[in-house]
Scaffold this motif. Structure first.
Motif, PDB file in Angstrom:
ATOM      1  N   TRP A  23      18.827  26.229   2.592  1.00 12.00           N
ATOM      2  CA  TRP A  23      20.106  26.330   3.283  1.00 12.00           C
ATOM      3  C   TRP A  23      19.914  27.081   4.596  1.00 12.00           C
ATOM      4  O   TRP A  23      20.633  26.842   5.561  1.00 12.00           O
ATOM      5  CB  TRP A  23      21.127  27.045   2.399  1.00 12.00           C
ATOM      6  CG  TRP A  23      21.664  26.142   1.321  1.00 12.00           C
ATOM      7  CD1 TRP A  23      21.258  26.091   0.029  1.00 12.00           C
ATOM      8  CD2 TRP A  23      22.672  25.145   1.469  1.00 12.00           C
ATOM      9  NE1 TRP A  23      21.959  25.113  -0.647  1.00 12.00           N
ATOM     10  CE2 TRP A  23      22.844  24.527   0.217  1.00 12.00           C
ATOM     11  CE3 TRP A  23      23.459  24.729   2.541  1.00 12.00           C
ATOM     12  CZ2 TRP A  23      23.764  23.508   0.011  1.00 12.00           C
ATOM     13  CZ3 TRP A  23      24.375  23.706   2.334  1.00 12.00           C
ATOM     14  CH2 TRP A  23      24.522  23.105   1.080  1.00 12.00           C
ATOM     15  N   ALA A  26      19.001  24.597   7.216  1.00 17.75           N
ATOM     16  CA  ALA A  26      20.191  23.822   7.590  1.00 17.75           C
ATOM     17  C   ALA A  26      21.140  24.646   8.446  1.00 17.75           C
ATOM     18  O   ALA A  26      21.689  24.155   9.439  1.00 17.75           O
ATOM     19  CB  ALA A  26      20.902  23.323   6.339  1.00 17.75           C
ATOM     20  N   PRO A 144      26.178  21.532   5.330  1.00 21.42           N
ATOM     21  CA  PRO A 144      25.720  20.651   4.246  1.00 21.42           C
ATOM     22  C   PRO A 144      25.261  19.269   4.736  1.00 21.42           C
ATOM     23  O   PRO A 144      24.356  18.672   4.156  1.00 21.42           O
ATOM     24  CB  PRO A 144      26.930  20.514   3.321  1.00 21.42           C
ATOM     25  CG  PRO A 144      27.920  21.515   3.757  1.00 21.42           C
ATOM     26  CD  PRO A 144      27.551  21.978   5.132  1.00 21.42           C
ATOM     27  N   LYS A 147      21.788  19.889   5.947  1.00 18.75           N
ATOM     28  CA  LYS A 147      20.896  20.110   4.804  1.00 18.75           C
ATOM     29  C   LYS A 147      20.519  18.778   4.171  1.00 18.75           C
ATOM     30  O   LYS A 147      19.353  18.532   3.863  1.00 18.75           O
ATOM     31  CB  LYS A 147      21.544  21.031   3.764  1.00 18.75           C
ATOM     32  CG  LYS A 147      20.582  21.337   2.607  1.00 18.75           C
ATOM     33  CD  LYS A 147      21.170  22.305   1.638  1.00 18.75           C
ATOM     34  CE  LYS A 147      20.209  22.748   0.551  1.00 18.75           C
ATOM     35  NZ  LYS A 147      19.352  21.757  -0.040  1.00 18.75           N
ATOM     36  N   TRP A 148      21.498  17.922   3.980  1.00 19.49           N
ATOM     37  CA  TRP A 148      21.250  16.606   3.393  1.00 19.49           C
ATOM     38  C   TRP A 148      20.287  15.797   4.270  1.00 19.49           C
ATOM     39  O   TRP A 148      19.331  15.198   3.779  1.00 19.49           O
ATOM     40  CB  TRP A 148      22.587  15.869   3.226  1.00 19.49           C
ATOM     41  CG  TRP A 148      22.440  14.503   2.649  1.00 19.49           C
ATOM     42  CD1 TRP A 148      22.251  14.167   1.338  1.00 19.49           C
ATOM     43  CD2 TRP A 148      22.458  13.273   3.372  1.00 19.49           C
ATOM     44  NE1 TRP A 148      22.151  12.800   1.208  1.00 19.49           N
ATOM     45  CE2 TRP A 148      22.283  12.230   2.445  1.00 19.49           C
ATOM     46  CE3 TRP A 148      22.623  12.949   4.722  1.00 19.49           C
ATOM     47  CZ2 TRP A 148      22.254  10.889   2.816  1.00 19.49           C
ATOM     48  CZ3 TRP A 148      22.595  11.616   5.081  1.00 19.49           C
ATOM     49  CH2 TRP A 148      22.410  10.603   4.131  1.00 19.49           C
TER      50      TRP A 148
END
Length: 163
Positions: A23, A26, A144, A147-148
């Motif tokens: 995380w 990200a 997020p 991150k993905w």
């Protein structure tokens, strides 16, 4: 981070793999994106508001400038790594387009949703408070997403090969 984790991350990086669980990575990528977006967004909102433009024209300028500054910041680092200009443009487009698009949709949506924010003058705390809030919400929503993308070796992950 532990020394062992640093070594594993460096080892994976040198073998073309990306840290899919971080995380922190990200958030760092999103913060980088936010910097360029915020420069463009603030500049566009200030110009459009100062000139009395419509909400649509102001947002359009802010979005164009956000993409410009977002890509420019990425390209600066990639060009420093010795990558030719045309390749640096491609890398910036791959690295930042989705992240900037998500961030712009969210922050402009928030600005439109906050009552009176777009109509408030530049001297108004409503304008600046709403803009700061909009950028913070955009950051939270975009982490997020980044991150993905990084976990799949896309998005900002492609820039890490040049740092």
């Amino acid at each position: 981070m532990s020394t062992e984790h640093d070594h594993q991350h460096q080892n994976a990086h040198h073998h073309g793999q990306h840290d899919t669980s971080s995380w922190r990575t990200a958030a760092s990528a999103t913060l980088h994106c936010l910097t360029g977006c915020a420069i463009g967004e603030i500049l566009g909102m200030v110009i459009g508001t100062a000139l009395g433009w419509s909400n649509l024209a102001t947002i359009a300028l802010a979005v164009v400038l956000a993409f410009f500054f977002g890509y420019a910041l990425t390209m600066r680092g990639v060009l420093r790594a010795g990558v030719p200009f045309r390749q640096a443009v491609k890398i910036a487009l791959i690295a930042d387009t989705v992240s900037i698009a998500v961030m712009e949709i969210v922050d402009n949506g928030v600005m439109l949703a906050v009552p009176g924010a777009m109509e408030a003058g530049l001297a108004s705390p409503t304008f600046w408070g709403a803009l700061a809030f909009a950028l913070a919400v955009a950051f939270i929503v975009t982490v997020p997403v980044n991150k993905w993308m990084i976990s799949r070796g896309t998005g900002h992950a492609v820039v890490h090969d040049y740092h």
